[in-house]
Design a protein around this motif. Sequence first.
Motif, PDB file in Angstrom:
ATOM      1  N   VAL A 302     -98.064 117.665 -21.897  1.00 52.68           N
ATOM      2  CA  VAL A 302     -98.769 116.674 -21.094  1.00 52.68           C
ATOM      3  C   VAL A 302     -99.611 115.782 -22.003  1.00 52.68           C
ATOM      4  O   VAL A 302     -99.656 114.554 -21.850  1.00 52.68           O
ATOM      5  N   TRP A 303    -100.287 116.402 -22.945  1.00 50.59           N
ATOM      6  CA  TRP A 303    -101.100 115.673 -23.936  1.00 50.59           C
ATOM      7  C   TRP A 303    -100.246 114.685 -24.719  1.00 50.59           C
ATOM      8  O   TRP A 303    -100.590 113.503 -24.854  1.00 50.59           O
ATOM      9  N   ARG A 304     -99.134 115.146 -25.229  1.00 52.70           N
ATOM     10  CA  ARG A 304     -98.261 114.278 -26.020  1.00 52.70           C
ATOM     11  C   ARG A 304     -97.748 113.109 -25.189  1.00 52.70           C
ATOM     12  O   ARG A 304     -97.662 111.971 -25.674  1.00 52.70           O
ATOM     13  N   GLN A 305     -97.399 113.373 -23.945  1.00 52.85           N
ATOM     14  CA  GLN A 305     -96.907 112.299 -23.080  1.00 52.85           C
ATOM     15  C   GLN A 305     -98.000 111.275 -22.782  1.00 52.85           C
ATOM     16  O   GLN A 305     -97.747 110.066 -22.754  1.00 52.85           O
ATOM     17  N   ARG A 306     -99.203 111.767 -22.559  1.00 51.35           N
ATOM     18  CA  ARG A 306    -100.318 110.851 -22.294  1.00 51.35           C
ATOM     19  C   ARG A 306    -100.551 109.928 -23.480  1.00 51.35           C
ATOM     20  O   ARG A 306    -100.807 108.724 -23.314  1.00 51.35           O
ATOM     21  N   ILE A 307    -100.479 110.468 -24.675  1.00 45.75           N
ATOM     22  CA  ILE A 307    -100.675 109.647 -25.871  1.00 45.75           C
ATOM     23  C   ILE A 307     -99.565 108.615 -25.985  1.00 45.75           C
ATOM     24  O   ILE A 307     -99.821 107.420 -26.210  1.00 45.75           O
TER      25      ILE A 307
END
Length: 319
Positions: A302-307
């Motif tokens: 989720v973190w990677r996608q948000r970035i």
Amino acid sequence: MRRRILTPSVSETKLENRGFHVKDRESRELLETIGEVFLAGYAHAVEARTPAEAEERLEQVPRRFRGFAYEGAGMGFGVLDGLPFGGSRNVEDFLRGRGDDHLYMVYVGIGWAMARLPRFRWPDSEGLDPLLKWLVHDGYGFHQAYFRTRQYVHRHYREPRFPWPAHDPSSYSDRAIDQGIGRALWFVGGTDVDRVVSLLEGFPEPRWADLWSGVGLAATYAGGAPEEELVKLRERAGRHRPRLAQGSVFAAEARVRAGLLVPHNEVATQVLCGTTPEQAARISRETRPDAEGEGGLPAYEVWRQRIADQFVSLGGVTP
């Protein structure tokens, strides 16, 4: 004695011995220096009586390479924790001191240790940060691609079902391992953009996004390519440019957190992210989720996608 028994030979870091591509003398010296510093950090850990003693030596490493020394120390302490005579809280104690500034690198180092330990001696994932534990897989993937290059890079081997963490139902392990393999491609390809991209595009296309993320991280953190080559890398990424940028953001965050920014980090984040390392690190911190995932994905993804989405929406990178 522990150093002599446990430390790999520095010859294992030579590009010629590894069969890696050599772009030029400068890039070869850079990559081999990184390997040597990593092993030095590993040796500092396994021969130290305490993590604090190792820190004193790690802090003497030049700024550009110090993060790799801490990564090596993370592996060293991870190996000690996995051996019957090595103790069981070395990594934990290390992260209570200066190792915390290099948290991301230390977690990657734990993955290196797992690649060298029997599985029954692997660490309990419950003792690790639930968000960052996937960096352990990243380290494992880098190790396998670096030392088992024919199998993992040229034959595109993938673990049939990675057994750690045992309770993980998402099967995300393979993707996190691919991110480490992507980082290793920067080394296997000798920082030569055309060679790196050729290696990457030999993999099945569903794996490309995670591999591009790893390439972006390595190109930013390790360096080895001037601005014009980084521009080429950005263009070659095509629709995976947001993932390339995401990897660059992670590298910037690791450098900023540890206070280890050097000029090539500035150039890489400007080209790959369209911003400064400090702003890239801020994006990483502001998009960081809690430990709960979304839609069946672990929080780390989720973190990677948000970035990645930040760069699409800001117009700094187009898909």
